[in-house]
Design an enzyme around this catalytic site. Structure first.
Site, PDB file in Angstrom:
ATOM      1  N   SER A  73      29.418   0.934 -50.251  1.00  0.00           N
ATOM      2  CA  SER A  73      29.686   2.173 -49.514  1.00  0.00           C
ATOM      3  C   SER A  73      28.876   2.324 -48.238  1.00  0.00           C
ATOM      4  O   SER A  73      29.147   3.238 -47.449  1.00  0.00           O
ATOM      5  CB  SER A  73      29.457   3.388 -50.415  1.00  0.00           C
ATOM      6  OG  SER A  73      30.479   3.482 -51.390  1.00  0.00           O
TER       7      SER A  73
ATOM      8  N   LYS B 279      30.947   2.691 -45.086  1.00  0.00           N
ATOM      9  CA  LYS B 279      31.558   3.920 -44.579  1.00  0.00           C
ATOM     10  C   LYS B 279      31.065   4.262 -43.169  1.00  0.00           C
ATOM     11  O   LYS B 279      31.834   4.704 -42.321  1.00  0.00           O
ATOM     12  CB  LYS B 279      31.273   5.081 -45.537  1.00  0.00           C
ATOM     13  CG  LYS B 279      31.999   4.992 -46.873  1.00  0.00           C
ATOM     14  CD  LYS B 279      31.601   6.125 -47.801  1.00  0.00           C
ATOM     15  CE  LYS B 279      32.487   6.187 -49.037  1.00  0.00           C
ATOM     16  NZ  LYS B 279      32.362   5.006 -49.904  1.00  0.00           N
TER      17      LYS B 279
ATOM     18  N   TYR C 108      31.557  13.973 -52.669  1.00  0.00           N
ATOM     19  CA  TYR C 108      31.749  12.564 -52.311  1.00  0.00           C
ATOM     20  C   TYR C 108      33.167  12.132 -52.661  1.00  0.00           C
ATOM     21  O   TYR C 108      33.659  12.389 -53.756  1.00  0.00           O
ATOM     22  CB  TYR C 108      30.739  11.709 -53.067  1.00  0.00           C
ATOM     23  CG  TYR C 108      30.542  10.329 -52.495  1.00  0.00           C
ATOM     24  CD1 TYR C 108      29.702  10.133 -51.411  1.00  0.00           C
ATOM     25  CD2 TYR C 108      31.185   9.231 -53.043  1.00  0.00           C
ATOM     26  CE1 TYR C 108      29.505   8.869 -50.882  1.00  0.00           C
ATOM     27  CE2 TYR C 108      30.997   7.966 -52.522  1.00  0.00           C
ATOM     28  CZ  TYR C 108      30.155   7.788 -51.445  1.00  0.00           C
ATOM     29  OH  TYR C 108      29.961   6.534 -50.924  1.00  0.00           O
TER      30      TYR C 108
ATOM     31  N   ASN D 227      35.752   8.746 -51.897  1.00  0.00           N
ATOM     32  CA  ASN D 227      36.039   7.461 -51.260  1.00  0.00           C
ATOM     33  C   ASN D 227      37.364   7.434 -50.521  1.00  0.00           C
ATOM     34  O   ASN D 227      37.501   6.740 -49.510  1.00  0.00           O
ATOM     35  CB  ASN D 227      36.013   6.354 -52.314  1.00  0.00           C
ATOM     36  CG  ASN D 227      34.615   6.001 -52.759  1.00  0.00           C
ATOM     37  OD1 ASN D 227      33.874   5.318 -52.071  1.00  0.00           O
ATOM     38  ND2 ASN D 227      34.221   6.494 -53.933  1.00  0.00           N
TER      39      ASN D 227
ATOM     40  N   HIS E  49      22.284   5.236 -46.453  1.00  0.00           N
ATOM     41  CA  HIS E  49      23.359   5.292 -47.441  1.00  0.00           C
ATOM     42  C   HIS E  49      23.066   4.296 -48.544  1.00  0.00           C
ATOM     43  O   HIS E  49      22.353   3.308 -48.344  1.00  0.00           O
ATOM     44  CB  HIS E  49      24.719   4.969 -46.815  1.00  0.00           C
ATOM     45  CG  HIS E  49      25.873   5.670 -47.467  1.00  0.00           C
ATOM     46  ND1 HIS E  49      26.388   5.295 -48.682  1.00  0.00           N
ATOM     47  CD2 HIS E  49      26.604   6.741 -47.070  1.00  0.00           C
ATOM     48  CE1 HIS E  49      27.395   6.097 -48.997  1.00  0.00           C
ATOM     49  NE2 HIS E  49      27.539   7.000 -48.035  1.00  0.00           N
TER      50      HIS E  49
END
Length: 520
Positions: free
Chosen positions: A62, A65, A153, A155, A288
């Protein structure tokens, strides 16, 4: 200028393999744009005896991102110009649609599609192709909250972004990463590894722990935009160096993406453009985490101190804790002993959003379990509340009030008396969800209860149910396509006027408030 304790940092790096045991890992620290310490230990593949090195490419998951959001800024400028494109991805949505900026900031209110794969019957290791994602997203009809009002959160926000970017630019996302970030940053070996079945450099991710042993993780998902980048430690340290070199450039991509975010009403937020904002050892950090079954990654950057830390494991250790230990050692940060917690705080509660909240006394304060990411460690505050940097609990009559600053939410918590057993035959049967176009079947047998989900992805494995209160059950999901798994879902039973079970509402923090109607 922040002085570092280099001896303590070296000691903390040497301690990582013991403090966070597993097959292998890498870690590096940068100060003032220079690498001051780096390590690679253990094995990328235990069976083949392949050593882990600084050049071994690992999934950063992640962390990808922020790369996607920076590419959006580099190629298309103001995200608002794409707001009209969102509706095509959510054709059945009944509420206000999120803006593209709200997708970037995890303020869309959409339910996370990796969590929803569980409710659609997906098994942890089955193949999830690129073409499977958008039909699942398109079924969404409602969200957790009005866009722009809170944080959750999700995705699929970045899955939608990746499709928009490639369509608008006519260029593959990997080429855009390379053109706008990897090339300028000197990330010489970074690649997009969307198919998780085939990690780069023969690296193997491992599930398990020291007690149970370590075994290869089997992944089958295709992801792009929300994750997918593979990079070596050297690549990631080059990225941190690029961030440092462009820190004073107002047009710099990372500087633009890491600017303090806000909610629609102007309230400060702690997440924006795929970048989380933390406070560690008295410094503001941006960064992150990343997770895939068998892998964990964390990067953190304190711009004012010009300090960066990167840690990646090919196992499921506490990578944030590892990165924080390096920061604390380097800065000489001291940890104080918490005050003793008065009686009456621990127990279990039902939050307004339908999720169980557990408060458990720990070695240091109270551990609050709520969102599936691991506990929030709360200490006694001067005003009698329990608090951490992001969560506060206050007594409110017979219940409590939970404020989650990072989520921009305040919820009442109602006491949930513990029960050891319940008659699962009352809730056994078939249920359907109009929200998902999916179903579930609850089976009760000799005091045990299990639920099996079915939907777009097939029929999943039976998952264990346990009663936690009157008409409140948990569903334990320990393995799923995404990692970490959603953990405990909360199922709140709904009864009709005659007291018969009419349906239930199921949710985890990533996917709350999914309604099911009993069919028989």
């Amino acid at each position: 200028m922040t002085d570092l304790n280099l001896a303590a940092l070296e000691g903390a790096l040497d301690a990582l393999p013991k403090r966070f045991p597993g097959p292998g890992g890498v870690a590096g620290v940068m100060k003032d744009g220079r690498i001051i310490a780096a390590r690679a230990w253990g094995y990328a593949d235990l069976d083949r005896g392949q050593a882990m090195t600084r050049a071994t490419r690992l999934p950063i998951c992640s962390i990808s991102k922020q790369f996607t959001c920076q590419v959006l800024l580099a190629t298309l400028g103001d995200p608002a110009r794409l707001d009209g494109k969102v509706a095509a991805f959510l054709p059945e949505f009944t509420g206000p649609l999120p803006t593209v900026r709200q997708l970037c900031d995890n303020q869309s209110g959409l339910r996370d599609y990796w969590a929803l794969t569980v409710l659609h019957g997906g098994k942890a290791e089955q193949e999830f192709r690129r073409e499977d994602a958008l039909p699942l997203v398109a079924r969404m009809k409602t969200g957790h909250f009005p866009p722009g009002t809170a944080y959750s959160y999700c995705n699929c926000n970045y899955r939608i972004l990746s499709e928009m970017i490639e369509t608008e630019t006519g260029t593959a996302l990997e080429d855009l990463y390379r053109r706008h970030i990897w090339g300028p940053a000197g990330m010489k070996t970074a690649v997009l590894t969307s198919d998780t079945r085939h990690p780069e450099d023969g690296v193997v991710g491992y599930e398990g722990n020291d007690a149970a042993g370590y075994f290869p993780a089997e992944n089958g998902v295709f992801w792009i935009g929300d994750a997918g980048i593979s990079a070596s430690l050297d690549d990631m340290l080059a990225y941190e160096g690029w961030i440092d070199a462009t820190r004073d450039d107002e047009t710099g991509l990372y500087r633009r993406a890491s600017a303090p975010p806000a909610y629609a009403d102007g309230t400060p937020a702690t997440y924006g453009y795929g970048i989380a904002h933390h406070r560690i050892a008295g410094l503001d950090f941006t960064g992150h985490a990343g997770a895939l079954r068998g892998f964990r990654a964390q990067r953190l950057n304190a711009q004012a101190a010009r300090l960066s830390v990167v840690v990646i494991f090919n196992h499921e250790g506490n990578v944030y804790g590892a990165a924080q230990s390096l920061i604390n050692a380097a800065l000489g940060a001291e940890t104080s002993e918490p005050a003793a917690i008065p009686d009456g705080w621990d127990g279990q509660w039902l939050a307004e959003d339908g999720l169980v909240v557990r408060l458990v006394a720990g070695r240091r304060g109270i551990n609050l379990f709520y969102n599936g990411w691991g506990p929030d460690a709360l200490d006694l505050a001067a005003d009698g509340s329990l608090a951490s940097p992001t969560v506060m609990l206050r007594r409110d009559g017979a219940g409590q009030a939970m404020q989650r600053k990072g989520d921009n939410t305040v919820q009442a918590l109602s006491p949930l008396p513990v029960i050891d057993a319940a008659d699962a035959t009352e809730i056994a049967g078939h249920y359907t969800s109009a929200e998902l176009g999916a179903g579930l079947k609850i089976e009760a047998r000799d005091g045990a209860a299990f639920v099996r989900f079915s939907g777009l992805l097939g029929s999943g494995r039976p998952e264990r149910m346990a009663p936690v209160g009157r008409d409140v059950w948990t569903v334990a999901t320990r393995r799923s396509m995404d990692a970490p798994a959603p953990g405990d879902w909360t199922a709140v039973v709904r009864r009709d006027a005659a007291g018969n079970v009419a349906g239930l509402t199921l949710g985890c923090w990533l996917a709350r408030g999914v309604d099911y109607i009993r069919q028989g």
